[in-house]
Design a protein around this motif. Sequence first.
Motif, short mmCIF file in Angstrom:
data_model
loop_
_atom_site.label_atom_id
_atom_site.label_comp_id
_atom_site.label_asym_id
_atom_site.label_seq_id
_atom_site.Cartn_x
_atom_site.Cartn_y
_atom_site.Cartn_z
N LYS A 1 0.84 -1.18 0.00
CA LYS A 1 0.00 0.00 0.00
C LYS A 1 0.89 1.25 0.00
O LYS A 1 1.84 1.34 0.75
N THR A 2 0.56 2.19 -0.87
CA THR A 2 1.32 3.43 -0.95
C THR A 2 0.65 4.49 -0.08
O THR A 2 -0.55 4.71 -0.18
N THR A 3 1.45 5.13 0.74
CA THR A 3 0.95 6.20 1.59
C THR A 3 1.41 7.53 1.02
O THR A 3 2.58 7.69 0.69
N THR A 4 0.49 8.46 0.89
CA THR A 4 0.84 9.77 0.37
C THR A 4 0.53 10.83 1.42
O THR A 4 -0.29 10.61 2.32
N THR A 5 1.18 11.94 1.30
CA THR A 5 0.90 13.08 2.17
C THR A 5 0.57 14.27 1.30
O THR A 5 1.00 14.36 0.15
N ARG A 6 -0.17 15.18 1.85
CA ARG A 6 -0.56 16.38 1.10
C ARG A 6 0.64 17.30 0.97
O ARG A 6 1.34 17.59 1.93
N TYR A 7 0.87 17.81 -0.22
CA TYR A 7 1.97 18.73 -0.48
C TYR A 7 1.53 20.13 -0.07
O TYR A 7 0.47 20.60 -0.46
N ASP A 8 2.35 20.79 0.72
CA ASP A 8 2.06 22.16 1.14
C ASP A 8 3.23 23.04 0.74
O ASP A 8 4.31 22.96 1.34
N VAL A 9 3.03 23.88 -0.26
CA VAL A 9 4.11 24.72 -0.77
C VAL A 9 4.64 25.65 0.31
O VAL A 9 5.82 26.01 0.31
N ALA A 10 3.81 26.03 1.27
CA ALA A 10 4.24 26.93 2.34
C ALA A 10 5.41 26.36 3.13
O ALA A 10 6.23 27.10 3.66
N GLU A 11 5.50 25.06 3.20
CA GLU A 11 6.61 24.41 3.92
C GLU A 11 7.94 24.55 3.19
O GLU A 11 8.99 24.30 3.76
N HIS A 12 7.90 24.96 1.92
CA HIS A 12 9.10 25.03 1.10
C HIS A 12 9.51 26.46 0.75
O HIS A 12 10.50 26.66 0.05
N LEU A 13 8.75 27.43 1.24
CA LEU A 13 9.06 28.83 0.98
C LEU A 13 9.79 29.38 2.20
O LEU A 13 9.18 29.79 3.17
N ARG A 14 11.11 29.37 2.13
CA ARG A 14 11.91 29.73 3.31
C ARG A 14 12.52 31.12 3.22
O ARG A 14 12.72 31.77 4.24
N THR A 15 12.85 31.58 2.03
CA THR A 15 13.53 32.87 1.88
C THR A 15 12.66 33.85 1.10
O THR A 15 11.73 33.44 0.39
N GLN A 16 12.99 35.13 1.21
CA GLN A 16 12.29 36.16 0.44
C GLN A 16 12.42 35.89 -1.06
O GLN A 16 11.47 36.10 -1.81
N GLU A 17 13.58 35.40 -1.48
CA GLU A 17 13.80 35.12 -2.90
C GLU A 17 12.89 33.99 -3.38
O GLU A 17 12.33 34.05 -4.47
N GLU A 18 12.74 32.93 -2.56
CA GLU A 18 11.85 31.82 -2.92
C GLU A 18 10.40 32.29 -2.98
O GLU A 18 9.64 31.90 -3.88
N MET A 19 10.02 33.13 -2.03
CA MET A 19 8.65 33.66 -2.01
C MET A 19 8.38 34.52 -3.24
O MET A 19 7.33 34.39 -3.88
N ALA A 20 9.34 35.37 -3.58
CA ALA A 20 9.18 36.24 -4.76
C ALA A 20 9.12 35.41 -6.04
O ALA A 20 8.29 35.68 -6.93
N ALA A 21 9.96 34.39 -6.15
CA ALA A 21 9.96 33.54 -7.35
C ALA A 21 8.64 32.78 -7.47
O ALA A 21 8.09 32.64 -8.57
N TYR A 22 8.13 32.30 -6.34
CA TYR A 22 6.85 31.59 -6.35
C TYR A 22 5.72 32.52 -6.80
O TYR A 22 4.91 32.15 -7.66
N LEU A 23 5.69 33.73 -6.26
CA LEU A 23 4.64 34.67 -6.64
C LEU A 23 4.76 35.05 -8.11
O LEU A 23 3.75 35.12 -8.82
N GLU A 24 5.97 35.25 -8.58
CA GLU A 24 6.18 35.57 -10.00
C GLU A 24 5.68 34.43 -10.89
O GLU A 24 5.01 34.67 -11.91
N ALA A 25 5.97 33.20 -10.52
CA ALA A 25 5.48 32.04 -11.30
C ALA A 25 3.96 31.98 -11.28
O ALA A 25 3.33 31.67 -12.30
N CYS A 26 3.35 32.32 -10.15
CA CYS A 26 1.90 32.32 -10.06
C CYS A 26 1.28 33.42 -10.93
O CYS A 26 0.24 33.20 -11.55
#
Length: 99
Positions: free
Chosen positions: A3-28
């Motif tokens: 049986k495969t167990t999956t977890t919900r992906y939460d992008v907020a857990e991966h946005l650590r720096t201002q640069e990552e946040m800005a890049a994410y918003l730009e992509a959105c």
Amino acid sequence: MTKTTTTRYDVAEHLRTQEEMAAYLEACFEEANGDAAFIAKALGDIARAKGMSQVARDAGLSRESLYKALSGERSPGFDTILKVIGALGLKLHAQPSRS
């Protein structure tokens, strides 16, 4: 069969720096196709990464109204968007479109 167990992906857990946040918003912005609720949800992801309570205080909004505004279920007012972007330590800028 295993049986495969999956977890919900939460992008907020991966946005650590201002640069990552800005890049994410730009992509959105590039993916949104004019969908303001999509952008609001992206700002909500970034706000959760920074801490929703702190962002609400910095934006001068209640935590509950911030959650509602950035849920992605509705399009918040532009004044709210500007307050949140400022509270996140981000800036909006304009550039010519590539048409």
